[in-house]
Write an enzyme that holds these catalytic residues in place. Structure first.
Site, PDB file in Angstrom:
ATOM      1  N   HIS A   1      -2.208  -4.064   0.271  1.00 12.70           N
ATOM      2  CA  HIS A   1      -2.175  -4.324  -1.171  1.00 12.70           C
ATOM      3  C   HIS A   1      -2.684  -3.041  -1.818  1.00 12.70           C
ATOM      4  CE1 HIS A   1      -3.432  -7.145  -4.758  1.00 12.70           C
ATOM      5  NE2 HIS A   1      -2.487  -6.281  -5.081  1.00 12.70           N
ATOM      6  N   LEU A   2      -1.914  -2.447  -2.697  1.00 16.65           N
ATOM      7  CA  LEU A   2      -2.197  -1.110  -3.214  1.00 16.65           C
ATOM      8  C   LEU A   2      -3.630  -0.993  -3.737  1.00 16.65           C
ATOM      9  CD1 LEU A   2      -1.285   1.726  -3.922  1.00 16.65           C
ATOM     10  CD2 LEU A   2      -0.265   0.823  -6.027  1.00 16.65           C
ATOM     11  N   HIS A   3      -4.392  -0.053  -3.146  1.00 19.34           N
ATOM     12  CA  HIS A   3      -5.790   0.122  -3.547  1.00 19.34           C
ATOM     13  C   HIS A   3      -6.295   1.491  -3.112  1.00 19.34           C
ATOM     14  CE1 HIS A   3      -6.147  -1.109   0.675  1.00 19.34           C
ATOM     15  NE2 HIS A   3      -7.366  -0.587   0.683  1.00 19.34           N
ATOM     16  N   PHE A   4      -7.348   1.937  -3.784  1.00 20.75           N
ATOM     17  CA  PHE A   4      -8.087   3.156  -3.454  1.00 20.75           C
ATOM     18  C   PHE A   4      -9.530   2.779  -3.144  1.00 20.75           C
ATOM     19  CE2 PHE A   4      -4.762   4.416  -6.389  1.00 20.75           C
ATOM     20  CZ  PHE A   4      -4.312   5.655  -5.957  1.00 20.75           C
TER      21      PHE A   4
ATOM     22  N   GLN B   1       0.843  -1.202   0.000  1.00 15.51           N
ATOM     23  CA  GLN B   1       0.000   0.000   0.000  1.00 15.51           C
ATOM     24  C   GLN B   1       0.879   1.253   0.000  1.00 15.51           C
ATOM     25  OE1 GLN B   1      -2.921   0.376  -0.751  1.00 15.51           O
ATOM     26  NE2 GLN B   1      -4.117   1.784   0.487  1.00 15.51           N
TER      27      GLN B   1
END
Length: 408
Positions: free
Chosen positions: A238-241, A201
């Site tokens: 975990h990379l997210h928007f 993230q």
């Protein structure tokens, strides 16, 4: 509608170009219902279908909304089920904590939770000229999922799962929109850039571009996009928007800002000050790079931070102005490490990306009915850095802006 196969499941792909971007939306002051773009309509249809199919942990009919009296117009929403039914947050102890493939991540979700993948088919670099509000409608089509930002000269091959590979066998990035099974509001999704890239993230330049483009595909003026860094209430590494629709105006949509240097401004209308940029006067690439400079500095210096994007009036315009744009906020803030003694979240609401923009998902009834603006201010203040630390960061941001201005 066409679909592609991805990892053995049916995944639709939404193709778009920069001609589909909606650069301006109607101001809240017009009193009319928000309009919808083809993208909004397609997303709504698929989100509704997932709700009807039972893909969510709960519905949203129970959510209550109250505008808390006061000059800031905080939008409080009672959502007790999100507080009790959402997935337990992962244990986060560092802003730079590595991705752990053995922990829950967004490659694990069920096929019925996928909305679609996003594919920018524009040739060449993205630009934000003075084009009209909307172009040809985006569409869902067959083909390999690719990264609209990549410039590849090698021949591409498509594997059985629909993911494009270069001639050297490298996978292109897949940018995926999935439902949030514990929704805050209507249309609540998670935008996962490069979903298979096993990225922690931590904001990347490409992720920022994809998030800005996704917001530009919407014509609804109440679309909100937010990102919490690790130690800033990110619950999954975990990379997210976060992406959702809120049919209420927030203070972030119109608040006055103070110019610092270059493209950087300061936001001081809420207790925690932060930095803000706008799309007006620059490009998608330019806005993403400006934001990435700040987020990279914060990450490299182990400073937790929250990001929030919304539609709103251009800087310096009155609240009812028709000159609207995208506003992008970044707040440096105190770290929140849940398992450490003294790091307890408020009983009423967490202070994360959307709360710093003025939207408060409230956990319990007493807080919903009894919170005053002064109470909210005090809770938000708990996330503030010391004045000395904030001023150090602010000085660095001013220097960033001055360097860019001098270079141009």
């Amino acid at each position: 509608m066409s679909i592609v196969q991805d990892s053995g499941s049916e995944v639709a792909r939404y193709d778009y170009t920069e001609d589909d971007f909606v650069l301006h939306t109607a101001p809240w002051a017009d009193g009319q219902p928000s309009q919808l773009s083809p993208f909004d309509k397609e997303l709504h249809k698929r989100w509704d279908a997932a709700m009807a199919a039972g893909a969510f942990r709960y519905g949203i009919d129970h959510i209550l909304t109250r505008i808390i009296p006061g000059s800031k117009g905080y939008v409080g929403q009672l959502n007790t089920l999100r507080a009790t039914e959402r997935r337990k947050p992962q244990e986060i102890s560092s802003v730079s904590q590595p991705f752990n493939p053995k922990a829950f991540n967004f490659t694990w979700i069920k096929p019925g939770e996928v909305i679609f993948d996003l594919h920018n088919t524009t040739d060449g670099p993205l630009k934000n000229g003075d084009a009209s509000a909307a172009g040809e409608a985006g569409h869902v089509s067959d083909g390999a999922v690719t990264n609209g930002h990549a410039q590849t000269t090698e021949a591409a091959q498509v594997s059985a799962n629909g993911v494009e590979h270069s001639a050297e066998g490298k996978k292109s990035a897949v940018h995926r929109l999935v439902i949030n099974v514990s929704p805050m509001e209507y249309g609540h999704c998670l935008l996962v850039p490069d979903v298979f890239g096993e990225r922690p993230q931590v904001l990347t330049l490409t992720a920022l571009k994809v998030a800005i483009e996704t917001l530009l595909l919407c014509k609804h003026r109440g679309v909100r996009v937010g990102m919490n860094s690790l130690c800033a209430f990110a619950s999954v590494n975990h990379l997210h928007f976060h992406f959702f629709y809120l049919d209420y105006e927030l203070i972030a949509d119109y608040c006055p800002v103070d110019h610092l240097a270059g493209d950087y401004y300061e936001f001081t209308s809420l207790p925690c000050p932060g930095f803000v940029m706008q799309l007006h006067g620059t490009t998608v690439e330019g806005l993403a790079r400006s934001a990435h400079k700040i987020s990279s500095y914060l990450h490299e210096n182990d400073i937790a931070h929250n990001l929030f994007m919304c539609r709103g009036v251009a800087f310096g315009e009155k609240r009812d102005s028709t000159l609207t744009t995208i506003r992008l906020f970044i707040w440096p803030r105190k770290k929140f490490i849940a398992h450490l003694e003294g790091n307890k979240s408020s009983e009423e609401f967490n202070v994360a990306c959307i709360e710093l923009g003025g939207h408060l998902p409230i956990k319990e009834e007493a807080g919903y009915y009894n919170l005053t603006e002064e109470d909210v201010d005090k809770i938000i203040e708990t996330a503030c850095l010391s004045e000395e630390h904030y001023q150090e960061i602010k000085a660095t941001v001013i220097k960033m802006g001055q360097e860019v201005s001098n270079a141009s």
